[in-house]
Structures are given as structure tokens and as C-alpha cells.
Design a protein around this motif. Structure first.
Motif, PDB file in Angstrom:
ATOM      1  N   GLN A  72      37.382   4.483 -63.252  1.00 42.50           N
ATOM      2  CA  GLN A  72      37.930   3.730 -64.378  1.00 42.50           C
ATOM      3  C   GLN A  72      37.693   4.514 -65.660  1.00 42.50           C
ATOM      4  O   GLN A  72      36.748   5.296 -65.752  1.00 42.50           O
ATOM      5  CB  GLN A  72      37.263   2.356 -64.476  1.00 42.50           C
ATOM      6  N   LEU A  73      38.565   4.285 -66.614  1.00 43.20           N
ATOM      7  CA  LEU A  73      38.422   4.863 -67.948  1.00 43.20           C
ATOM      8  C   LEU A  73      38.620   3.755 -68.978  1.00 43.20           C
ATOM      9  O   LEU A  73      39.293   2.761 -68.689  1.00 43.20           O
ATOM     10  CB  LEU A  73      39.474   5.952 -68.189  1.00 43.20           C
ATOM     11  N   PRO A  74      38.080   3.930 -70.175  1.00 45.86           N
ATOM     12  CA  PRO A  74      38.349   2.943 -71.224  1.00 45.86           C
ATOM     13  C   PRO A  74      39.857   2.857 -71.490  1.00 45.86           C
ATOM     14  O   PRO A  74      40.563   3.869 -71.460  1.00 45.86           O
ATOM     15  CB  PRO A  74      37.619   3.498 -72.444  1.00 45.86           C
ATOM     16  N   GLY A  75      40.323   1.649 -71.745  1.00 46.64           N
ATOM     17  CA  GLY A  75      41.748   1.445 -72.004  1.00 46.64           C
ATOM     18  C   GLY A  75      42.278   2.313 -73.128  1.00 46.64           C
ATOM     19  O   GLY A  75      43.433   2.739 -73.096  1.00 46.64           O
ATOM     20  N   THR A  76      41.449   2.604 -74.117  1.00 49.36           N
ATOM     21  CA  THR A  76      41.895   3.451 -75.222  1.00 49.36           C
ATOM     22  C   THR A  76      42.280   4.851 -74.739  1.00 49.36           C
ATOM     23  O   THR A  76      43.181   5.467 -75.298  1.00 49.36           O
ATOM     24  CB  THR A  76      40.796   3.556 -76.298  1.00 49.36           C
ATOM     25  N   GLU A  77      41.629   5.338 -73.690  1.00 47.31           N
ATOM     26  CA  GLU A  77      41.986   6.645 -73.133  1.00 47.31           C
ATOM     27  C   GLU A  77      43.206   6.562 -72.228  1.00 47.31           C
ATOM     28  O   GLU A  77      44.025   7.480 -72.189  1.00 47.31           O
ATOM     29  CB  GLU A  77      40.820   7.225 -72.334  1.00 47.31           C
ATOM     30  N   VAL A  78      43.331   5.475 -71.482  1.00 49.09           N
ATOM     31  CA  VAL A  78      44.451   5.333 -70.549  1.00 49.09           C
ATOM     32  C   VAL A  78      45.746   5.093 -71.309  1.00 49.09           C
ATOM     33  O   VAL A  78      46.760   5.759 -71.071  1.00 49.09           O
ATOM     34  CB  VAL A  78      44.198   4.181 -69.548  1.00 49.09           C
ATOM     35  N   PHE A  79      45.717   4.164 -72.236  1.00 48.38           N
ATOM     36  CA  PHE A  79      46.948   3.805 -72.935  1.00 48.38           C
ATOM     37  C   PHE A  79      47.249   4.764 -74.079  1.00 48.38           C
ATOM     38  O   PHE A  79      48.361   5.222 -74.216  1.00 48.38           O
ATOM     39  CB  PHE A  79      46.866   2.364 -73.441  1.00 48.38           C
ATOM     40  N   LEU A  90      52.054  -1.133 -64.273  1.00 46.77           N
ATOM     41  CA  LEU A  90      50.660  -1.508 -64.055  1.00 46.77           C
ATOM     42  C   LEU A  90      50.577  -2.996 -63.776  1.00 46.77           C
ATOM     43  O   LEU A  90      51.428  -3.767 -64.225  1.00 46.77           O
ATOM     44  CB  LEU A  90      49.820  -1.182 -65.295  1.00 46.77           C
ATOM     45  N   PRO A  91      49.549  -3.434 -63.057  1.00 48.10           N
ATOM     46  CA  PRO A  91      49.393  -4.875 -62.830  1.00 48.10           C
ATOM     47  C   PRO A  91      49.294  -5.623 -64.159  1.00 48.10           C
ATOM     48  O   PRO A  91      48.688  -5.135 -65.116  1.00 48.10           O
ATOM     49  CB  PRO A  91      48.080  -4.971 -62.051  1.00 48.10           C
ATOM     50  N   ILE A  95      47.247  -5.003 -68.205  1.00 49.95           N
ATOM     51  CA  ILE A  95      47.873  -5.007 -69.528  1.00 49.95           C
ATOM     52  C   ILE A  95      47.321  -6.146 -70.374  1.00 49.95           C
ATOM     53  O   ILE A  95      46.996  -5.958 -71.552  1.00 49.95           O
ATOM     54  CB  ILE A  95      49.409  -5.090 -69.388  1.00 49.95           C
ATOM     55  N   GLU A  96      47.175  -7.330 -69.769  1.00 52.56           N
ATOM     56  CA  GLU A  96      46.633  -8.476 -70.514  1.00 52.56           C
ATOM     57  C   GLU A  96      45.209  -8.200 -70.976  1.00 52.56           C
ATOM     58  O   GLU A  96      44.851  -8.490 -72.123  1.00 52.56           O
ATOM     59  CB  GLU A  96      46.676  -9.731 -69.643  1.00 52.56           C
ATOM     60  N   ARG A  97      44.388  -7.637 -70.110  1.00 48.75           N
ATOM     61  CA  ARG A  97      43.007  -7.334 -70.489  1.00 48.75           C
ATOM     62  C   ARG A  97      42.981  -6.295 -71.606  1.00 48.75           C
ATOM     63  O   ARG A  97      42.196  -6.385 -72.537  1.00 48.75           O
ATOM     64  CB  ARG A  97      42.203  -6.855 -69.286  1.00 48.75           C
ATOM     65  N   HIS A  98      43.881  -5.304 -71.521  1.00 46.18           N
ATOM     66  CA  HIS A  98      43.946  -4.279 -72.565  1.00 46.18           C
ATOM     67  C   HIS A  98      44.364  -4.887 -73.907  1.00 46.18           C
ATOM     68  O   HIS A  98      43.850  -4.489 -74.949  1.00 46.18           O
ATOM     69  CB  HIS A  98      44.919  -3.172 -72.156  1.00 46.18           C
ATOM     70  N   GLN A  99      45.284  -5.835 -73.879  1.00 50.22           N
ATOM     71  CA  GLN A  99      45.721  -6.472 -75.122  1.00 50.22           C
ATOM     72  C   GLN A  99      44.584  -7.262 -75.773  1.00 50.22           C
ATOM     73  O   GLN A  99      44.464  -7.278 -76.989  1.00 50.22           O
ATOM     74  CB  GLN A  99      46.928  -7.370 -74.864  1.00 50.22           C
ATOM     75  N   LYS A 100      43.732  -7.877 -74.949  1.00 51.40           N
ATOM     76  CA  LYS A 100      42.587  -8.631 -75.474  1.00 51.40           C
ATOM     77  C   LYS A 100      41.473  -7.709 -75.944  1.00 51.40           C
ATOM     78  O   LYS A 100      40.802  -7.990 -76.935  1.00 51.40           O
ATOM     79  CB  LYS A 100      42.048  -9.586 -74.409  1.00 51.40           C
ATOM     80  N   ASP A 101      41.238  -6.636 -75.203  1.00 49.55           N
ATOM     81  CA  ASP A 101      40.161  -5.698 -75.517  1.00 49.55           C
ATOM     82  C   ASP A 101      40.625  -4.280 -75.191  1.00 49.55           C
ATOM     83  O   ASP A 101      40.530  -3.844 -74.048  1.00 49.55           O
ATOM     84  CB  ASP A 101      38.904  -6.039 -74.709  1.00 49.55           C
TER      85      ASP A 101
END
Length: 141
Positions: A72-79, A90-91, A95-101
């Protein structure tokens, strides 16, 4: 995608050490443009490294689950500002979790079973190799 074998030391390695090496390779091979995390990826494990897994009674399913949690990587690196480019595959929960955090960890595998594990090679050192894939969307447009 290109791959490079990795020697797992010390010999004999622990399963934790093997998982650490595989997850480091997987993170290095993640491709934000190909979005290879949504496809099947492959890990080659030498028979001698697999012996360590067998000694610790780790099943293929358990190994896949442990790797899924570690790769896993932090969403900031993935997106990295690319939320609108191909990430619809993506599931929804990612995406929902990334939008929240935006910094929440994002798994680089679609699910544990999407990491294929193969024991290959002959006698020799404890080695692993991670192969990320490129795939194409085969839907008819």
C-alpha cells in the motif's frame, strides 16, 4: 513490466523478511499511468525461499492477504492529482476513502487473490521477483 530478482538475506529468511522484500518491489513497480494495481500481478519465489514459507506454515491465501496489507502507498502518492484519469476502475471504496482522507493508504492490489504467486527455479539462493503488469481494457467501444 520489467522485473529484477531480489536476494533475500539472511539465509534462511523469515516469512516477514520475504514479505518485506516483495512489498518493497511491488511499491517500486507500481505505475501510476498504467494503473497496474487493478490487474493481476505476479510474484516468483525460488524453491529455497518457499521452504521458509512452508516451514512457518503460511498458506498461499494467508501470504496473499499479508502482502495485500503491506503493498500500500499513501493516497497522495497513488492519486497525485490524477483522480480523473483512469481511476474510475479502482474500487469505489478506495476512491471514497481517498476523498475523505487523501493520505489514507491505498492498496496497490485489487484484492489479495489478484497477486499470483508462483514457485519457480532450481536450487540456489533465496530469491523473489515481483512483476507488475500492463493490461488493456478489452471492452468493445
Amino acid at each position: 513490466m520489467s522485473w529484477q530478482p531480489d536476494l533475500v538475506l539472511p539465509t534462511p529468511p523469515s516469512v516477514e523478511r520475504i514479505i518485506s522484500h516483495i512489498s518493497l518491489q511491488a511499491k517500486a513497480k507500481y505505475d501510476r499511468y498504467a494503473l497496474n494495481c487493478i490487474y493481476n500481478n505476479l510474484v516468483l519465489i525460488s524453491p529455497t525461499a518457499f521452504d521458509a514459507i512452508r516451514r512457518e506454515n503460511i498458506s498461499r491465501k494467508k501470504l496473499q492477504e499479508k502482502l495485500y496489507e503491506r503493498i500500500q502507498l499513501p493516497g497522495t502518492e497513488v492519486f497525485d492529482g490524477r483522480e480523473a484519469v483512469g481511476f474510475s476502475r479502482l474500487p469505489a471504496w478506495v476512491i471514497e476513502r481517498h476523498q475523505k482522507d487523501p493520505s489514507a493508504p491505498v492498496p496497490l492490489l485489487l484484492n489479495p487473490a489478484s497477486l499470483k504467486i508462483c514457485v519457480a527455479g532450481g536450487p540456489g539462493p533465496d530469491m523473489i521477483a515481483y512483476m507488475g503488469t500492463w493490461d488493456m481494457d478489452h471492452r468493445i467501444l
